[in-house]
Design an enzyme around this catalytic site. Sequence first.
Site, mmCIF file in Angstrom:
data_model
loop_
_atom_site.group_PDB
_atom_site.id
_atom_site.type_symbol
_atom_site.label_atom_id
_atom_site.label_comp_id
_atom_site.label_asym_id
_atom_site.label_seq_id
_atom_site.Cartn_x
_atom_site.Cartn_y
_atom_site.Cartn_z
ATOM 1 C CB CYS A 197 -100.228 5.578 -11.491
ATOM 2 S SG CYS A 197 -101.595 5.718 -10.341
ATOM 3 N N PRO A 252 -102.448 7.280 -21.674
ATOM 4 C CG PRO A 252 -103.921 9.101 -21.726
ATOM 5 C CD PRO A 252 -102.773 8.534 -20.947
ATOM 6 N N GLY A 303 -94.434 -10.027 -9.670
ATOM 7 C CA GLY A 303 -95.326 -10.612 -8.671
ATOM 8 C C GLY A 303 -96.779 -10.416 -9.060
ATOM 9 N NE ARG A 352 -96.047 -8.720 -16.331
ATOM 10 C CZ ARG A 352 -95.033 -8.078 -16.872
ATOM 11 N NH1 ARG A 352 -93.842 -8.645 -16.880
ATOM 12 N NH2 ARG A 352 -95.199 -6.882 -17.401
ATOM 13 C CD GLN A 404 -116.894 -40.988 -26.119
ATOM 14 O OE1 GLN A 404 -117.018 -40.791 -27.325
ATOM 15 N NE2 GLN A 404 -116.445 -42.121 -25.625
ATOM 16 C CG HIS A 452 -123.743 -23.273 -17.266
ATOM 17 N ND1 HIS A 452 -122.434 -23.634 -17.097
ATOM 18 C CD2 HIS A 452 -124.286 -23.250 -16.026
ATOM 19 C CE1 HIS A 452 -122.182 -23.804 -15.821
ATOM 20 N NE2 HIS A 452 -123.283 -23.590 -15.139
ATOM 21 C CD GLU A 456 -101.095 -6.909 -12.563
ATOM 22 O OE1 GLU A 456 -100.016 -7.465 -12.294
ATOM 23 O OE2 GLU A 456 -101.908 -6.544 -11.698
#
Lengths: 383, 256
Positions: free
Chosen positions: A126, A130, A242, A244, A280, A340, A365
């Site tokens: 935490c 806001p 860490g 990140r 291609q 796709h 993060e």
Amino acid sequence: YNEQVYGLTDEQKEFQKVAFDFAANEMAPHMAEWDQKEIFPVETMRKAAQLGFGGIYVQPDVGGSGLSRLDTSVIFEALSTGCVSTTAYISIHNMCAWMIDTFGNNEQREKFCPDLCLMEKFASYCLTEPGSGSDAASLLTTAQRKGDLYILNGSKAFISGGGDTDIYVVMCRTGGKGPKGISCLVVEKGTPGLSFGKKEKKVGWNSQPTRAVIFEDCAVPVINRLGEEGQGFGIAMKGLNGGRINIASCSLGAAHACVQLARDHLLVRKQFGETLSNNQFLQFRLAEMATKLVASRLLVREAATALQDGRPDAVSLCSMAKLFVTDECFNICNQALQMHGGYGYLKDYAVQQFVRDIRVHQILEGTNEVMRMIISRNLLTEL
Amino acid sequence: MHSNRYCNRIIVLPFSVLLEIRVKPDNSGVVTDGVKHSMNPFCEIAVEEAVKLKEKKLIKEVVAVSCGPQQSQETIRTALAMGADRGIHVEVAGKDYETLGPLQVSKIMAALAKKEDAQLIILGKQAIDDDCNQTGQMTAALLDWPQGTFASEVSLDGDKVKVVREIDGGLETIKISTPAVLTADLRLNTPRYATLPNIMKAKKKKIANVKPADLGVDLTSRLEVLKVEEPPQRQAGVKVETVEDLVGKLKETGRI
């Protein structure tokens, strides 16, 4: 699968194999359902914790697996191929467990870490409020000292796991303005004065609930403070270095899965009388995607090694890795979706979920803009 | 009075199999260079069964053996991470590896079983790349030991083993004496994931290196592969309008 293995020790290949198998068997079959029904997969995560994934880089004396940052990156990359959202939450949980393990005293470590490593209890980080996101040090949640207690008032926003988790690692203001006035407190669910906002409706990361965490005259024992008063911001930032790497690793896993999905699709889908794999442009595009994936992977693994070894360039590298990899991997997943065609837009196909899930990695993060701030500051500071 | 003696040693033989099959351009075999290997699924089940027997304290030691090139060590490490106590890597490389078949492997296993004084040998029922389903049976024959193949349930009782076997007609239960050879079928158990701590502990477990010559085994193959081909491409079908047409077509192509 093959090229992810190069450069790893035999042991790391074993870790990777377990993580891949777990992802394929326990996570991938449920990834879509967890997303659509917004299920927080507690039982699956506890199964992962049984294998040692609950406190990967937490020390063994309190139940952790005692592995390196690189081992951790390899594991999260593999797990993400099964479900990015769930793996990302597991990584946040790991980050919190590590913070208590590293900055807590022995009583705190013994009280909180074993349950966290087994995922008997779940954790949330935490920091954001806001009124303070990128400008994290301007946070307003106050913690007033009253004898043996701190009385917390304020609220946190966008908290992953908020409301469903048990342990909250909270950065709050015990002193004056700026980072030096911030301390880190461990707040347990059920503490009077602790409540939660509504569950947010998100584009992705739907297998973890996100809520505001609200403190109204919430009394927290002083013995729950990690480190000294004023050290909270430093602890938070060290956790994020860490974190990140972990988030970037999750993006890698998603991109890897998407390159495979795209490749498989190109080999099957026919238009203009032949499979798309004979086109291609698509061949070249796939080559670019694979190249950027490999480059991303190398950067994350280097950053992980630098952090593990305590190198002076570690903070910069972690920021660079997060910046570069989350951006590149999002593009890779997005291009895989494009390959796709119309099918890529249907929820029956996994590629869209990878795209939706990793989009937020460019934001949380520390936004990718904040990553640029950190990197440029390091470059421009005269030593 | 039944003897309280319990099995001391089990040897499991986890094999690594190719994950992707492509026929070599000259039709002489299947491409093995650079193809991902992984432990044969039936062998994973065999390793799991051995580890479970050890956890029930019915046997003392589980030894994982693999025959093949350097890569085979990874398969042994996986078995160690699942709970095997030590490994033996029987080095077979190059041309010898290409012609290594069930007969050669069973000769190796028979020699090792005698050397290690094993009471039980557990293998997967067959490898999923060549589907031979012979090694277990041949090993038992070479050792003149009883065999419990296609096991879906195994229980030890003193120096006897009760095996429920999956056969075409259903399930068959047999009781055999140890020492014995068992082969694992699909429903015997669900293999565990290795845990991170066990993977790290496995690093400290020993893997001995052995050459087939040290065991007095002659690897010469009695088989010569003449040709390997892919199955014929599936031809398009033909649609017919009436039953008469169908019968006519079937007669035409000599089917009836």
